[in-house]
Design an enzyme around this catalytic site. Structure first.
Site, PDB file in Angstrom:
ATOM      1  N   GLU A  91     -20.467  29.057 -38.134  1.00 14.46           N
ATOM      2  CA  GLU A  91     -19.185  28.201 -38.226  1.00 14.46           C
ATOM      3  C   GLU A  91     -18.282  29.054 -39.283  1.00 14.46           C
ATOM      4  OE1 GLU A  91     -18.569  25.814 -36.466  1.00 14.46           O
ATOM      5  OE2 GLU A  91     -20.418  24.961 -35.819  1.00 14.46           O
ATOM      6  N   CYS A 148     -11.057  25.197 -43.178  1.00 19.12           N
ATOM      7  CA  CYS A 148     -11.080  26.083 -42.023  1.00 19.12           C
ATOM      8  C   CYS A 148     -10.153  25.625 -41.198  1.00 19.12           C
ATOM      9  CB  CYS A 148     -12.651  26.191 -41.427  1.00 19.12           C
ATOM     10  SG  CYS A 148     -13.201  24.728 -41.002  1.00 19.12           S
TER      11      CYS A 148
HETATM   12  N1  LIG Z   1     -15.724  26.601 -38.758  1.00 15.38           N
HETATM   13  C1  LIG Z   1     -16.120  25.832 -39.999  1.00 15.38           C
HETATM   14  O1  LIG Z   1     -16.829  24.778 -39.815  1.00 15.38           O
HETATM   15  C2  LIG Z   1     -16.005  25.967 -41.582  1.00 15.38           C
HETATM   16  C3  LIG Z   1     -16.181  25.048 -42.463  1.00 15.38           C
HETATM   17  C4  LIG Z   1     -15.748  25.546 -43.848  1.00 15.38           C
HETATM   18  C5  LIG Z   1     -15.494  26.656 -43.982  1.00 15.38           C
HETATM   19  N2  LIG Z   1     -15.197  27.393 -43.453  1.00 15.38           N
HETATM   20  C6  LIG Z   1     -14.781  28.926 -43.587  1.00 15.38           C
HETATM   21  O2  LIG Z   1     -15.661  29.183 -44.832  1.00 15.38           O
HETATM   22  C7  LIG Z   1     -14.607  29.935 -45.672  1.00 15.38           C
HETATM   23  C8  LIG Z   1     -14.624  29.483 -46.904  1.00 15.38           C
HETATM   24  O3  LIG Z   1     -15.660  29.291 -47.487  1.00 15.38           O
HETATM   25  P1  LIG Z   1     -16.379  30.395 -48.621  1.00 15.38           P
HETATM   26  O4  LIG Z   1     -15.290  31.204 -49.347  1.00 15.38           O
HETATM   27  O5  LIG Z   1     -17.502  29.771 -49.219  1.00 15.38           O
HETATM   28  O6  LIG Z   1     -17.124  31.438 -47.575  1.00 15.38           O
HETATM   29  P2  LIG Z   1     -17.982  32.775 -47.893  1.00 15.38           P
HETATM   30  O7  LIG Z   1     -18.251  33.456 -46.539  1.00 15.38           O
HETATM   31  O8  LIG Z   1     -17.502  33.701 -48.905  1.00 15.38           O
HETATM   32  O9  LIG Z   1     -19.354  32.008 -48.351  1.00 15.38           O
HETATM   33  C9  LIG Z   1     -20.053  31.102 -47.602  1.00 15.38           C
HETATM   34  C10 LIG Z   1     -21.493  31.179 -47.966  1.00 15.38           C
HETATM   35  O10 LIG Z   1     -21.957  32.353 -47.550  1.00 15.38           O
HETATM   36  C11 LIG Z   1     -22.773  32.927 -48.985  1.00 15.38           C
HETATM   37  N3  LIG Z   1     -22.905  34.365 -48.721  1.00 15.38           N
HETATM   38  C12 LIG Z   1     -21.983  35.346 -49.029  1.00 15.38           C
HETATM   39  N4  LIG Z   1     -22.217  36.688 -48.943  1.00 15.38           N
HETATM   40  C13 LIG Z   1     -23.556  36.362 -48.251  1.00 15.38           C
HETATM   41  C14 LIG Z   1     -24.356  37.498 -47.572  1.00 15.38           C
HETATM   42  N5  LIG Z   1     -24.321  38.674 -47.458  1.00 15.38           N
HETATM   43  N6  LIG Z   1     -25.549  36.865 -47.171  1.00 15.38           N
HETATM   44  C15 LIG Z   1     -25.596  35.582 -46.759  1.00 15.38           C
HETATM   45  N7  LIG Z   1     -24.954  34.647 -47.351  1.00 15.38           N
HETATM   46  C16 LIG Z   1     -23.716  35.058 -48.042  1.00 15.38           C
HETATM   47  C17 LIG Z   1     -21.739  32.425 -49.905  1.00 15.38           C
HETATM   48  O11 LIG Z   1     -22.615  32.751 -51.266  1.00 15.38           O
HETATM   49  C18 LIG Z   1     -21.543  31.039 -49.464  1.00 15.38           C
HETATM   50  O12 LIG Z   1     -22.979  30.306 -49.644  1.00 15.38           O
HETATM   51  C19 LIG Z   1     -13.329  30.033 -44.975  1.00 15.38           C
HETATM   52  O13 LIG Z   1     -13.265  31.219 -44.089  1.00 15.38           O
HETATM   53  C20 LIG Z   1     -13.329  28.812 -43.919  1.00 15.38           C
HETATM   54  O14 LIG Z   1     -12.501  28.750 -42.852  1.00 15.38           O
HETATM   55  C21 LIG Z   1     -15.645  27.302 -42.053  1.00 15.38           C
HETATM   56  N1  LIG Z   2     -14.241  19.270 -40.267  1.00 17.66           N
HETATM   57  C1  LIG Z   2     -13.192  19.764 -41.163  1.00 17.66           C
HETATM   58  C2  LIG Z   2     -12.999  21.126 -41.587  1.00 17.66           C
HETATM   59  C3  LIG Z   2     -14.009  22.014 -42.114  1.00 17.66           C
HETATM   60  C4  LIG Z   2     -13.835  23.119 -42.558  1.00 17.66           C
HETATM   61  O1  LIG Z   2     -13.317  23.201 -43.618  1.00 17.66           O
HETATM   62  C5  LIG Z   2     -11.958  18.865 -40.461  1.00 17.66           C
HETATM   63  O2  LIG Z   2     -11.886  18.787 -39.190  1.00 17.66           O
HETATM   64  O3  LIG Z   2     -10.566  19.172 -41.268  1.00 17.66           O
END
Ligand SMILES: NC(=O)c1ccc[n+]([C@@H]2O[C@H](COP(=O)([O-])OP(=O)(O)OC[C@H]3O[C@@H](n4cnc5c(N)ncnc54)[C@H](O)[C@@H]3O)[C@@H](O)[C@H]2O)c1
Ligand SMILES: N[C@@H](CCC=O)C(=O)O
Length: 514
Positions: free
Chosen positions: A285, A319
């Site tokens: 995600e 996100c």
């Molecule tokens: N689509 C969704 O449901 C959803 C939900 C929440 C957040 N997000 C996205 O997440 C991002 C924000 O969160 P963030 O800053 O924690 O993201 P991030 O990608 O920096 O980190 C996410 C996780 O990945 C880990 N990580 C970092 N490098 C890694 C590697 N090489 N291998 C494995 N794991 C690693 C981090 O430590 C953390 O636990 C935004 O881009 C947001 O849109 C998406």
């Molecule tokens: N599920 C949340 C977003 C999760 C990601 O950051 C929403 O629908 O706002």
């Protein structure tokens, strides 16, 4: 079992609820600054090296010091999860589901404490923290029920003298990598979906919010989770994350985070390493660049309110955040003016104070990244609100609006993950949908219109995983608006949806002749 219903949000206009939240804050304040160990096979393991979790509103306030996993400890956790899988996979699905139901009850009893911890550790305003905790409860309740629905497999046909069955069995050891922005809900939801399906888990939470994850593992233990089923191993993504993603025993990875890290995991996990006898499954995600579209035949007040709420709720760090708005030219000036007025009314400050609509952004790196995008935006468009910040005590960025942008401007294309919204003008509704689709992402979108034909056009042509009509584009509810996106937003694995648990299992056919 009573039917699933989502956890109601707390009404903070009621005195008693406000008092309860303040009590929650006191409970959390009493344990700030403590040390937390890793949990491997149920055993507490303390390391010298720590991840230090700070309050993003106040850099001087320590939330906790958490032991940091290394590759060696990650290996130990892998062995423990592997061993636990041999017994956990045989535990009846009803009993596994029971652990989730009990955990939901425990969290519900400690709801305001968990929310208050999110206010402190993630900088969430009260209502956003309350929604995060409610969503964690929902995941527990919903996935427990979904597991019960799948426990006897699916019906298939049999012929005379033949008995055919279609059953779901667990996959194995899963690596769950979670983000900080829904530090409770997403961390808990991705973990329990994997475990209720009979898998064991290595949980690597985000390094900015490890304490809430620790507290949740304690809840699972209290709810009856056996040792080794979920192992808590916070650590640097680049070291522990890569090690576990590459590991031959890793059967699946459930990742939520940025596109960059998601793609790295996709690439690494597709490589078959020595001793590996499967292709790893990846649930990813990732990010979004989500658009609110406003038609000319629309409730313009609703449009402005929805743009502002979608852009600035939790400082745009969702996100799902509506980080772009595309407005049809006939109503462009009116809507932009109202967005500016509403944005200027927003209050920003320490979210411990309930009157602040927006709190800080998560950390110094995030602050710098957002401020640099604001500088880019100043070159690309017309700054009409905000545009500045203050990182002297915590990481506060004022809600920022850029108007008159080219749809291909960087602030219209790249995920900023902060309180910044870009606005552009469309010639008509078709043009607006075309602009809305001109991103590599495909997570959420919103359409404000009273024109039925245009709603139907959007339903068909607006290519996002979560599309909302006449409302904002954030705030999906588990079991109601299953959540996940297309294209670079991930694998469209719908969290909180009816087929989500199935992603953590494999189907086995048995055929017996009589
Ligand atoms: N689509 C969704 O449901 C959803 C939900 C929440 C957040 N997000 C996205 O997440 C991002 C924000 O969160 P963030 O800053 O924690 O993201 P991030 O990608 O920096 O980190 C996410 C996780 O990945 C880990 N990580 C970092 N490098 C890694 C590697 N090489 N291998 C494995 N794991 C690693 C981090 O430590 C953390 O636990 C935004 O881009 C947001 O849109 C998406
Ligand atoms: N599920 C949340 C977003 C999760 C990601 O950051 C929403 O629908 O706002």
């Amino acid at each position: 079992m009573i039917p699933y219903k989502h956890e109601p949000f707390t009404d903070f206009s009621i005195d008693k609820n406000r008092t309860d939240f303040l009590e929650g804050l006191k409970t959390v304040e009493a344990y700030l600054g403590q040390d937390y160990p890793l949990i491997i096979g149920g055993e507490r393991i303390t390391t010298e090296d720590k991840i230090v979790s700070f309050n993003p509103s106040n850099k001087e306030e320590l939330i906790g010091r958490v032991s940091k996993s290394t590759k060696e400890l990650a290996e130990q956790a892998m062995q423990s999860a592997d061993k636990a899988f041999k017994t956990w996979k045989k535990v009846k699905p009803e009993i596994r589901a029971d652990v989730l139901m009990r955990a939901a009850a425990i969290v519900r009893r400690r709801k305001h404490e968990f929310s208050a911890l999110l206010t402190k550790e993630a900088g969430k305003p009260w209502n956003e923290a309350d929604a995060d905790t409610a969503e964690a409860i929902d995941f527990l309740e919903y996935y427990a029920r979904q597991m019960l629905r799948l426990k006897d497999g699916m019906p298939v046909e049999s012929r005379p003298g033949e008995d055919n069955r279609y059953d779901y069995i667990p996959l194995g050891v899963g690596v769950v990598i979670s983000p900080w922005n829904f530090a409770f809900a997403i961390m808990a939801g991705t973990t329990v979906a994997a475990m209720v399906a009979g898998n064991t888990v290595l949980l690597k939470p985000a390094s900015t919010t490890p304490v809430v994850a620790y507290k949740f593992i304690e809840v699972l233990e209290e709810a009856g989770m056996p040792p080794g089923v979920v192992n808590y191993i916070p650590g640097p993504g680049s070291e522990v994350g890569d090690y576990l993603v590459d590991h031959a025993n890793t059967r699946f990875i459930s990742f939520t985070g940025s596109k960059e890290v998601g793609l790295r995991i996709a690439e690494r996990s597709s490589k078959v390493n020595e001793g590996q006898v499967w292709m790893k499954r990846l649930i990813a995600e990732m990010g979004g660049k989500n658009t609110m579209v406003v038609d000319k035949e629309a409730d313009l007040e609703l449009a402005a309110q929805s743009i502002v709420k979608s852009a600035f709720g939790f400082s745009g760090q969702k996100c799902s955040a509506g980080s772009r708005a595309v407005i049809v030219e006939d109503v462009y000036d009116t809507v932009v003016e109202r967005v500016i007025e509403l944005t200027k009314e927003l209050t920003i400050g320490d979210p411990v104070d309930q009157s602040n609509y927006m709190g800080p952004v998560i950390d110094g790196n995030s602050y710098k990244k957002i401020m640099s995008y604001i500088e880019i935006g100043k070159q690309e468009g017309r700054l009409v609100a905000g545009g500045d910040g203050d990182d002297s005590k915590g990481y506060f960025v004022n809600p920022t609006v850029f108007a008159d942008l080219d749809p291909n401007a960087r602030v219209m294309q790249e995920e900023i993950f902060g309180p910044v919204v870009g606005i552009t003008k469309a010639k008509d509704f078709d043009h607006a949908i075309e602009i809305a689709n001109n991103t590599e992402y495909g997570l959420t979108g919103g359409v404000i219109t009273n024109n039925r034909a245009n709603l139907e056009k959007a339903r068909e042509d607006f290519h996002v995983g979560n599309l909302y009509f006449n409302r904002g584009c954030t705030g999906a509810i588990v079991g109601y608006q299953s959540f996940g996106g297309f294209n670079m937003s991930g694998t469209d694995s719908k969290a909180g949806g009816p087929d989500y648990i199935g992603l953590h299992m494999q189907a086995k056919t048995t055929s017996e002749m009589y």
